[in-house]
Scaffold this motif. Structure first.
Motif, PDB file in Angstrom:
ATOM      1  N   PRO A  72      -2.406   1.887   1.696  1.00  8.21           N
ATOM      2  CA  PRO A  72      -1.350   1.618   0.712  1.00  8.21           C
ATOM      3  C   PRO A  72      -0.674   0.282   0.981  1.00  8.21           C
ATOM      4  O   PRO A  72      -0.540  -0.145   2.132  1.00  8.21           O
ATOM      5  N   TYR A  73      -0.260  -0.375  -0.087  1.00  7.02           N
ATOM      6  CA  TYR A  73       0.523  -1.593   0.068  1.00  7.02           C
ATOM      7  C   TYR A  73       1.855  -1.267   0.750  1.00  7.02           C
ATOM      8  O   TYR A  73       2.369  -0.147   0.663  1.00  7.02           O
ATOM      9  N   SER A  74       2.409  -2.254   1.394  1.00  2.00           N
ATOM     10  CA  SER A  74       3.754  -2.114   1.940  1.00  2.00           C
ATOM     11  C   SER A  74       4.720  -1.819   0.794  1.00  2.00           C
ATOM     12  O   SER A  74       4.675  -2.467  -0.257  1.00  2.00           O
ATOM     13  N   GLY A  75       5.595  -0.840   0.986  1.00  2.00           N
ATOM     14  CA  GLY A  75       6.563  -0.499  -0.055  1.00  2.00           C
ATOM     15  C   GLY A  75       6.054   0.507  -1.071  1.00  2.00           C
ATOM     16  O   GLY A  75       6.752   0.803  -2.043  1.00  2.00           O
ATOM     17  N   SER A  76       4.845   1.045  -0.861  1.00  2.94           N
ATOM     18  CA  SER A  76       4.308   2.043  -1.791  1.00  2.94           C
ATOM     19  C   SER A  76       5.141   3.319  -1.738  1.00  2.94           C
ATOM     20  O   SER A  76       5.772   3.636  -0.732  1.00  2.94           O
ATOM     21  N   SER A  77       5.107   4.085  -2.813  1.00  2.16           N
ATOM     22  CA  SER A  77       5.836   5.346  -2.877  1.00  2.16           C
ATOM     23  C   SER A  77       5.199   6.372  -1.947  1.00  2.16           C
ATOM     24  O   SER A  77       4.051   6.219  -1.524  1.00  2.16           O
ATOM     25  N   GLU A  78       5.926   7.443  -1.648  1.00  2.00           N
ATOM     26  CA  GLU A  78       5.397   8.500  -0.792  1.00  2.00           C
ATOM     27  C   GLU A  78       4.178   9.166  -1.419  1.00  2.00           C
ATOM     28  O   GLU A  78       3.224   9.522  -0.720  1.00  2.00           O
ATOM     29  N   LEU A  79       4.193   9.342  -2.743  1.00  7.33           N
ATOM     30  CA  LEU A  79       3.056   9.961  -3.411  1.00  7.33           C
ATOM     31  C   LEU A  79       1.821   9.071  -3.316  1.00  7.33           C
ATOM     32  O   LEU A  79       0.702   9.559  -3.144  1.00  7.33           O
ATOM     33  N   SER A  80       2.039   7.769  -3.418  1.00 12.13           N
ATOM     34  CA  SER A  80       0.922   6.833  -3.290  1.00 12.13           C
ATOM     35  C   SER A  80       0.385   6.820  -1.858  1.00 12.13           C
ATOM     36  O   SER A  80      -0.832   6.789  -1.635  1.00 12.13           O
ATOM     37  N   LYS A  81       1.285   6.884  -0.889  1.00 16.25           N
ATOM     38  CA  LYS A  81       0.861   6.924   0.523  1.00 16.25           C
ATOM     39  C   LYS A  81       0.039   8.177   0.798  1.00 16.25           C
ATOM     40  O   LYS A  81      -0.985   8.127   1.486  1.00 16.25           O
ATOM     41  N   PHE A  82       0.490   9.311   0.251  1.00 13.58           N
ATOM     42  CA  PHE A  82      -0.257  10.550   0.474  1.00 13.58           C
ATOM     43  C   PHE A  82      -1.638  10.465  -0.163  1.00 13.58           C
ATOM     44  O   PHE A  82      -2.636  10.879   0.447  1.00 13.58           O
ATOM     45  N   ALA A  83      -1.704   9.944  -1.386  1.00 13.80           N
ATOM     46  CA  ALA A  83      -2.993   9.844  -2.076  1.00 13.80           C
ATOM     47  C   ALA A  83      -3.985   9.027  -1.267  1.00 13.80           C
ATOM     48  O   ALA A  83      -5.171   9.385  -1.155  1.00 13.80           O
ATOM     49  N   ARG A  84      -3.515   7.943  -0.673  1.00 10.37           N
ATOM     50  CA  ARG A  84      -4.414   7.110   0.115  1.00 10.37           C
ATOM     51  C   ARG A  84      -4.841   7.819   1.404  1.00 10.37           C
ATOM     52  O   ARG A  84      -6.007   7.775   1.786  1.00 10.37           O
ATOM     53  N   SER A  85      -3.933   8.496   2.078  1.00  9.23           N
ATOM     54  CA  SER A  85      -4.294   9.180   3.320  1.00  9.23           C
ATOM     55  C   SER A  85      -5.206  10.374   3.044  1.00  9.23           C
ATOM     56  O   SER A  85      -6.061  10.714   3.877  1.00  9.23           O
ATOM     57  N   TYR A  86      -5.047  11.015   1.905  1.00 14.50           N
ATOM     58  CA  TYR A  86      -5.856  12.187   1.557  1.00 14.50           C
ATOM     59  C   TYR A  86      -7.262  11.776   1.156  1.00 14.50           C
ATOM     60  O   TYR A  86      -8.249  12.374   1.600  1.00 14.50           O
TER      61      TYR A  86
END
Length: 304
Positions: free
Chosen positions: A115-129
């Motif tokens: 995820p880019y720096s400053g991404s939302s929590e939902l975006s961070k989860f999507a990338r880690s998942y």
């Protein structure tokens, strides 16, 4: 040497960063830019750097067709595809994704998206998942447990052999999206493996609004319906979406981001509704499909 193919359209926000990241790659490569009549500074940035670009009319853009043009223009056997907003995270990003194709039984590979720096929590989860820290080779034997995730991959950052792509007649040009998944599914059914290379990383993420999630999943539903015959073996396991929602909710609770859960649930509803309508797009007026879709250009393309 390998070829790097990048479709662009109004890419000025990320293009300089992307070109700079490619400039320091340890692996030599040729750069093939295919621009869809950008109206911002994309073309002037490329001209200032003396980078040749091939132009396709915006009205003729198609995810599969445009990438097939890139394949035809490429010189080398190994072809990396990037999107204009996928930024290599390290100087050896290209070198490491190439290593994923050392085994001749690996049909294609795709890398990790951070995820880019400053991404939302939902975006961070999507990338880690979807792009975990461990690598994996997926094959036909994984279909019963992974379902559609067996052929999950992304042309935002991927690599193929040109000879194999040509052998299977390239990317499909008559679908709205998912040209990468279509190729992965075909390769897996031909007993090739699909490699997820977590060691090769790019920065790439999106913070979609509720409306954008609806439109994105309308297109995913359309794609699944368009390729229902090819994807049928992968669609027997349907619990993946439910599992994702549960894990996403657990993630937010673990982060104590309780205020985001209502937004998450609204996005789940938007995704489900959009996907269901997309699966029934044949019964909807083309004008309505254009409104509901994130890829509105597809519905007004000359071939439609």
């Amino acid at each position: 040497m390998l070829s790097v193919v990048i479709p662009t359209y109004n890419a000025q926000a990320t293009l300089i960063t992307l070109l700079d990241a490619l400039l320091i790659q340890t692996l030599p490569h040729e750069l093939i830019i295919i621009d869809s009549e950008s109206t911002d500074k994309t073309q002037s940035i490329l001209k200032d750097r003396s980078i040749y670009f091939y132009t396709v009319p915006k009205i003729e853009f198609n995810h599969g067709k445009t990438r097939n043009i890139g394949v035809s223009l490429s010189t080398y056997e190994y072809i990396v595809f990037l999107t204009q907003d996928a930024i290599p995270a390290n100087p050896d990003t290209l070198a490491k994704i190439l290593l994923a194709l050392c085994d001749e039984k690996i049909g294609m590979a795709y890398g990790r998206q951070l995820p880019y720096s400053g991404s939302s929590e939902l975006s961070k989860f999507a990338r880690s998942y979807n792009y975990p820290s461990h690598s994996q080779i997926k094959s036909k034997k994984d279909i019963p447990t992974l379902g559609i995730r067996t052929c999950s991959c992304s042309n935002s950052f991927s690599i193929y052999r040109k000879s194999l792509l040509n052998y299977i007649n390239g990317f499909p040009e008559d679908i709205i999206m998912g040209e990468d998944i279509a190729i992965a599914a075909k390769l897996i059914l031909m007993d090739y493996g699909v490699s997820y290379c977590a060691e090769s990383k790019v920065y790439h993420s999106h913070d979609y609004s509720i409306e954008e999630e609806f439109k994105r999943y309308f297109d995913i539903g359309t794609f699944h319906e368009q390729l229902s015959t090819l994807l049928e073996p992968f669609m027997q396991t349907r619990a993946e979406g439910f599992r994702y929602v549960l894990d996403e909710c657990k993630y937010l609770i673990g982060k104590r981001k309780f205020s985001i859960i209502p937004q998450q649930l609204l996005k789940v509803l938007a995704k489900y509704t959009g996907y269901s309508l997309g699966r029934h797009h044949k019964y909807l007026p083309n004008k309505l499909n254009t409104i509901l879709s994130m890829h509105s250009f597809f519905w007004s393309a000359p071939t439609k």
